[in-house]
Enzyme design. Structure first.
Site, PDB file in Angstrom:
ATOM      1  N   CYS A 262      22.553  17.024 -14.355  1.00  0.00           N
ATOM      2  CA  CYS A 262      21.187  17.517 -14.568  1.00  0.00           C
ATOM      3  C   CYS A 262      20.423  16.745 -15.643  1.00  0.00           C
ATOM      4  O   CYS A 262      19.434  16.089 -15.364  1.00  0.00           O
ATOM      5  CB  CYS A 262      21.236  18.995 -14.942  1.00  0.00           C
ATOM      6  SG  CYS A 262      21.810  20.013 -13.578  1.00  0.00           S
TER       7      CYS A 262
HETATM    8  N1  LIG Z   1      26.070  20.798 -10.849  1.00  0.00           N
HETATM    9  C1  LIG Z   1      25.205  21.534 -11.488  1.00  0.00           C
HETATM   10  O1  LIG Z   1      25.530  22.084 -12.537  1.00  0.00           O
HETATM   11  C2  LIG Z   1      23.789  21.758 -10.973  1.00  0.00           C
HETATM   12  C3  LIG Z   1      23.021  22.763 -11.562  1.00  0.00           C
HETATM   13  C4  LIG Z   1      21.750  23.006 -11.095  1.00  0.00           C
HETATM   14  C5  LIG Z   1      21.232  22.237 -10.058  1.00  0.00           C
HETATM   15  N2  LIG Z   1      21.971  21.237  -9.488  1.00  0.00           N
HETATM   16  C6  LIG Z   1      21.361  20.501  -8.381  1.00  0.00           C
HETATM   17  O2  LIG Z   1      21.906  20.969  -7.161  1.00  0.00           O
HETATM   18  C7  LIG Z   1      22.021  19.883  -6.230  1.00  0.00           C
HETATM   19  C8  LIG Z   1      23.461  19.741  -5.785  1.00  0.00           C
HETATM   20  O3  LIG Z   1      24.239  19.394  -6.919  1.00  0.00           O
HETATM   21  P1  LIG Z   1      25.799  19.545  -6.971  1.00  0.00           P
HETATM   22  O4  LIG Z   1      26.193  19.411  -8.384  1.00  0.00           O
HETATM   23  O5  LIG Z   1      26.252  20.741  -6.193  1.00  0.00           O
HETATM   24  O6  LIG Z   1      26.236  18.222  -6.144  1.00  0.00           O
HETATM   25  P2  LIG Z   1      27.693  17.868  -5.610  1.00  0.00           P
HETATM   26  O7  LIG Z   1      27.741  16.391  -5.508  1.00  0.00           O
HETATM   27  O8  LIG Z   1      28.729  18.613  -6.378  1.00  0.00           O
HETATM   28  O9  LIG Z   1      27.723  18.491  -4.147  1.00  0.00           O
HETATM   29  C9  LIG Z   1      26.871  18.091  -3.132  1.00  0.00           C
HETATM   30  C10 LIG Z   1      27.643  18.144  -1.805  1.00  0.00           C
HETATM   31  O10 LIG Z   1      26.737  17.822  -0.769  1.00  0.00           O
HETATM   32  C11 LIG Z   1      27.408  17.032   0.200  1.00  0.00           C
HETATM   33  N3  LIG Z   1      26.390  16.316   0.961  1.00  0.00           N
HETATM   34  C12 LIG Z   1      25.717  15.192   0.630  1.00  0.00           C
HETATM   35  N4  LIG Z   1      24.809  14.904   1.579  1.00  0.00           N
HETATM   36  C13 LIG Z   1      24.917  15.881   2.516  1.00  0.00           C
HETATM   37  C14 LIG Z   1      24.235  16.142   3.731  1.00  0.00           C
HETATM   38  N5  LIG Z   1      23.243  15.358   4.159  1.00  0.00           N
HETATM   39  N6  LIG Z   1      24.623  17.215   4.456  1.00  0.00           N
HETATM   40  C15 LIG Z   1      25.606  18.016   4.039  1.00  0.00           C
HETATM   41  N7  LIG Z   1      26.291  17.832   2.884  1.00  0.00           N
HETATM   42  C16 LIG Z   1      25.929  16.771   2.131  1.00  0.00           C
HETATM   43  C17 LIG Z   1      28.330  16.169  -0.617  1.00  0.00           C
HETATM   44  O11 LIG Z   1      29.432  15.717   0.171  1.00  0.00           O
HETATM   45  C18 LIG Z   1      28.775  17.133  -1.737  1.00  0.00           C
HETATM   46  O12 LIG Z   1      29.977  17.810  -1.405  1.00  0.00           O
HETATM   47  C19 LIG Z   1      21.463  18.666  -6.955  1.00  0.00           C
HETATM   48  O13 LIG Z   1      20.108  18.539  -6.640  1.00  0.00           O
HETATM   49  C20 LIG Z   1      21.633  19.027  -8.411  1.00  0.00           C
HETATM   50  O14 LIG Z   1      20.695  18.359  -9.222  1.00  0.00           O
HETATM   51  C21 LIG Z   1      23.256  21.003  -9.929  1.00  0.00           C
END
Ligand SMILES: NC(=O)c1ccc[n+]([C@@H]2O[C@H](COP(=O)([O-])OP(=O)(O)OC[C@H]3O[C@@H](n4cnc5c(N)ncnc54)[C@H](O)[C@@H]3O)[C@@H](O)[C@H]2O)c1
Length: 421
Positions: A262
């Site tokens: 983030c």
């Molecule tokens: N990790 C955090 O603490 C956090 C907190 C708030 C917001 N976010 C936001 O949430 C979103 C996701 O983050 P995250 O940390 O869960 O990411 P992550 O990388 O842990 O997980 C994302 C998942 O999506 C999958 N993926 C990618 N492209 C895809 C597609 N086209 N179709 C289906 N699956 C697909 C990937 O294989 C992965 O498993 C981001 O925008 C991030 O900025 C993350």
């Protein structure tokens, strides 16, 4: 809205906790992830996310959660939540490739009355300008009339033992008020409190405001840490005193840089959007610059400390303690430990690491040796650099054993062989 089928697209740090919680709330949940390995692992009852245990995955599985990497296995859904990554492009701008792909998949799985919620962090306008047109084009339906579309930011704080998905208020911003109604009904079954934003844009901005606020305040104390040292001021003590003010102040602490998915990334989404107006978002750019320089500052301080003790960096055994981006979790994304290891190695140091959460660690595709016996490794190092003060660490003992210790977290009492950042 008596929604039954929920599809979560992207089963990472954000999507998996939501999928598990939705299953617990009684929804019939399908998880879709492009990674076949992740889908197979979840179907086998394994969790790849810190905040979700294998037992919780097992429980959700028993309640009907199933994961797949094959879109053809998925039927039309009542609710589709998009939780895919929003990384930076080569030019440090937004890379919405995964969001676009997920929106197209969602468009194929839409039916009249479906709620689509975008949870991926992104710049204001994405839901209206990018996701809605893709959903409409792929489905032939209209947002706000045939189906509902909202932005609902994920506010998860990995490793936080008090606040999780259920008791952190959930913001929803609809493309229309009816969209927000549908989302409030859905999230109201999962979270204790739903907060309605005026529209999707305000919900998108709220998330970026939260992250930019942290980024800027961390940069503020990081810059202060550098000059306080030269002024002979103990910044941690000053923060401790300031934090006794019962109003108007929130403490932030200096450190070796910012990490995670983030803080180092999301504000770039906002500065990208501001730049389209023809001027920069100066606060964010300054914070990026200051926080981005911290790994170099840590390396410099490490070299200086060794030098003062008549040891060149070249050939020095430097042990890095805690290489994850945050305390007590395994996530290493964007961790400042990596540039620090790279810089120290570049100056000829023999770098090793210890981290109870990281069994193997590579920097630039090269293995960094892992210290298995912490006590022996601390004693054998020329310099120990504490980057992440995991609770497992006995800091008093580390301080008593380390020949030299650079404490980038300000958690070890200063002493003749211990120096704070
Ligand atoms: N990790 C955090 O603490 C956090 C907190 C708030 C917001 N976010 C936001 O949430 C979103 C996701 O983050 P995250 O940390 O869960 O990411 P992550 O990388 O842990 O997980 C994302 C998942 O999506 C999958 N993926 C990618 N492209 C895809 C597609 N086209 N179709 C289906 N699956 C697909 C990937 O294989 C992965 O498993 C981001 O925008 C991030 O900025 C993350």
């Amino acid at each position: 809205m008596p929604a039954q089928d929920v599809l979560v697209i992207g089963l990472g740090y954000v999507g998996l906790p939501l999928a598990v919680q939705a299953a617990r709330a009684g929804f019939q949940v399908t998880g879709f992830d492009t990674s076949a390995e992740i889908a197979a692992g979840l179907n086998a009852g394994r969790s790849h996310v810190d905040d979700v245990s294998a037992a919780e995955v097992g429980d959700a599985r028993a309640r009907g959660l199933r994961a797949t990497s094959d879109e053809a296995e998925i039927g039309p859904q009542d609710v589709i939540v998009i939780c895919v990554p929003t990384p930076l492009s080569q030019a440090d701008g937004p890379d919405l490739g995964a969001v676009r792909a997920a929106a197209e998949a969602a468009g194929r799985l839409l039916r009249p009355g479906t709620l689509v919620s975008l949870e991926s962090t992104t710049y204001p306008g994405t839901t209206d300008e990018v996701v809605a047109p893709l959903l409409e084009k792929t489905s032939g339906l209209t947002a706000g009339i045939d189906f509902w579309l909202v932005f609902s930011p994920e506010r998860i704080d990995p490793g936080n033992p008090v606040y999780g998905l259920v008791n952190t208020p959930k913001i929803v911003g609809g493309v229309t008020p009816s969209c927000a109604d549908a989302a409030a009904a859905f999230y109201g079954r999962i979270c204790e409190q739903v907060v309605r934003a005026a529209s999707a844009r305000e919900a998108e901005m709220a998330k970026l405001l939260e992250n930019t606020y942290r980024h800027v305040n961390i940069a503020l104390v990081n810059e202060m840490a550098i000059f306080c040292r030269e002024l002979g001021v103990d910044l941690h003590d000053a923060i401790r005193c300031a934090a006794t003010k019962p109003f108007g102040f929130q403490p932030f602490y200096p450190g070796p840089g910012v990490g995670g998915h983030c803080i180092p990334i999301d504000p770039n989404y906002l500065s990208y959007k501001v730049r389209t107006l023809g001027y920069p978002f100066r606060f964010v750019e300054l914070a990026q610059e200051i926080n981005g320089r911290m790994p170099a500052y840590v390396t410099e301080r490490a070299a200086e400390l060794l030098n003062r003790n008549s040891k060149p960096v070249n050939g020095a055994r430097v042990l890095l303690l805690g290489v994850t981006y945050k305390q007590d979790i395994a996530d290493q994304r964007e961790s400042p430990a990596r540039p620090i290891a790279r810089k120290l190695r570049g100056r000829g140091a023999a770098v090793s690491y210890h981290d109870p959460y990281v069994p193997a660690w590579q920097v630039d595709a090269q293995d960094v040796p892992r210290a298995r016996d912490l006590r022996a490794a601390v004693a054998a190092a020329d310099l120990v650099v504490l980057l992440q003060a995991h609770q497992d660490y006995d800091l008093e003992q580390i301080a008593a054993t380390a020949p030299l210790l650079l404490d980038t977290r300000g958690v070890v009492p200063a002493g003749p062989r211990v120096e704070a950042l």
